[in-house]
Design a protein around this motif. Structure first.
Motif, mmCIF file in Angstrom:
data_model
loop_
_atom_site.group_PDB
_atom_site.id
_atom_site.type_symbol
_atom_site.label_atom_id
_atom_site.label_comp_id
_atom_site.label_asym_id
_atom_site.label_seq_id
_atom_site.Cartn_x
_atom_site.Cartn_y
_atom_site.Cartn_z
ATOM 1 N N TRP A 41 39.274 37.936 49.880
ATOM 2 C CA TRP A 41 38.154 37.817 48.946
ATOM 3 C C TRP A 41 37.549 39.193 48.630
ATOM 4 O O TRP A 41 37.026 39.415 47.559
ATOM 5 C CB TRP A 41 37.094 36.878 49.507
ATOM 6 N N TRP A 92 28.735 34.461 46.333
ATOM 7 C CA TRP A 92 29.210 33.079 46.333
ATOM 8 C C TRP A 92 27.981 32.185 46.350
ATOM 9 O O TRP A 92 27.122 32.310 47.227
ATOM 10 C CB TRP A 92 30.093 32.805 47.547
ATOM 11 N N HIS A 241 33.358 32.829 42.405
ATOM 12 C CA HIS A 241 32.498 33.942 42.786
ATOM 13 C C HIS A 241 31.893 34.536 41.517
ATOM 14 O O HIS A 241 32.539 34.538 40.463
ATOM 15 C CB HIS A 241 33.300 35.016 43.520
#
Length: 351
Positions: A41, A92, A241
């Motif tokens: 991520w 997030w 995101h």
């Protein structure tokens, strides 16, 4: 083709604006806070957006990406950006659910979209407009969606879980909407920061954890410390995101480069969609070949129970939160309108 034409036209306009304004604009350097200590991520998500912005603006806007904790608490990226400690963040929505439960509808929830459906809702529906308006109204930040995540592994566990009955009494580390929905199915939930998840599972402080897809979970080594791996992740079919900006930092950027940064968000959506899928496929094959973990497909009865509990939860939230109601109704109507796709399309990997 219509969407492609619109995107191409937007890109051309943005490049033109950037070219006319570049001479007057100094280079802008932004600091980005993230909730990620490492992993895909951070690598595929946050870093890709930073690289795309630098490329599209020809270096006029540069983003320095910082790992979790470097600029503020890992779970408080939005607050870190609001206060101006960081110019921007790779966020997030699930970490902001305590402020506003609407964040779960953007951050991924059990009744929500798949990766493909999220992108369709954002760019073919009202998702993008709602997202920007919600972030500005509730959090006073500028938001650009900049990554769609994979469907997660349902859980790594010391107990085998296949049916709704198997959830009874299970102690689960989770976050966001599932932390409130799972107890409707008899689960005891615990919220822990990422840095504590491995040790909690290893020491059996919790029975099970959920984290990410096969790629991210294999990096963390969850398969080595818990014997069962349940799939698919009905608790999080996908998430998005967003790259959020402090308003003062955003105002330093020219209109042309702002437009290019929006395009960088769309480009990073594609980068992450492809990157996470590739990463997950490679990891999944490796897990099947080399890991001692037992892979368990959950029963349809559990999927249905989770979906029913999720819709019940969403109805409860809608009754007391106008933003939630607005986004939930729009998202639900859009997803209902996609039902025809299953009749004339093949699902990815279904052949």
């Amino acid at each position: 083709m219509k969407t492609l034409a619109k995107t191409t036209a937007s890109a051309a306009l943005a490049v033109g604006l950037a070219a006319t304004g570049a001479a007057a604009q100094d280079t802008v350097e932004l600091s980005m806070a993230t909730p990620w200590a490492g992993g895909h991520w951070l690598e595929i998500g946050a870093n890709s957006y930073a690289e795309n912005v630098a490329d599209l603006t020809e270096g006029r806007v540069t983003i320095n990406v910082f790992p979790a904790g470097a600029l503020g608490p890992a779970l408080d990226v939005t607050e870190t950006v609001q206060m101006g400690i960081a110019d921007m963040g790779h966020a997030w929505g699930g970490y902001d659910w305590s402020v506003d439960r609407t964040s779960a509808l953007f951050g991924g929830w059990p009744g929500g979209p798949t990766p493909e459906e999220y992108m369709m809702w954002l760019y073919n529906g009202n998702g993008l407009e709602l997202w920007k308006e919600w972030r500005a109204d509730v959090f006073d930040v500028v938001a650009i969606p900049c990554g769609v995540t994979e469907t997660e592994v349902f859980m790594h566990s010391h107990k085998k879980v296949q049916t709704p009955e198997d959830l009874q009494g299970l102690k689960l580390r989770t976050s966001s909407a599932w932390a409130e929905i799972a107890p409707k199915l008899g689960v005891s939930t615990v919220t822990l920061p990422g840095s504590e998840v491995f040790s909690a599972l290893e020491r059996q402080v919790v029975d099970a954890i959920e984290w990410g897809g096969p790629g991210g979970n294999m990096q963390e080594g969850f398969d080595k410390i818990a014997p069962y791996m349940m799939m698919p992740g009905v608790h999080s079919r996908a998430a998005v995101h967003d790259c959020i900006f402090n308003e003062a930092a955003w105002d330093k950027i020219s209109d042309g480069d702002k437009a290019l940064m929006e395009i960088a968000g769309r480009l990073t959506m594609l980068d992450t969609y492809l990157g996470y899928a590739e990463n997950d496929l490679v990891a999944f094959e490796k897990l099947k070949e080399e890991s001692p973990v037992e892979m368990v497909q959950i029963d349809q009865s559990l999927v249905e129970a989770a979906t029913e509990a999720s819709n019940e939860w969403a109805t409860e939230q809608s009754a007391e939160n106008e933003w939630f109601k607005r986004v939930f109704e729009d998202q639900s109507a859009f997803l209902e309108g996609l039902s025809g796709l299953s009749e004339f399309r093949f699902a990815p990997g279904s052949r």
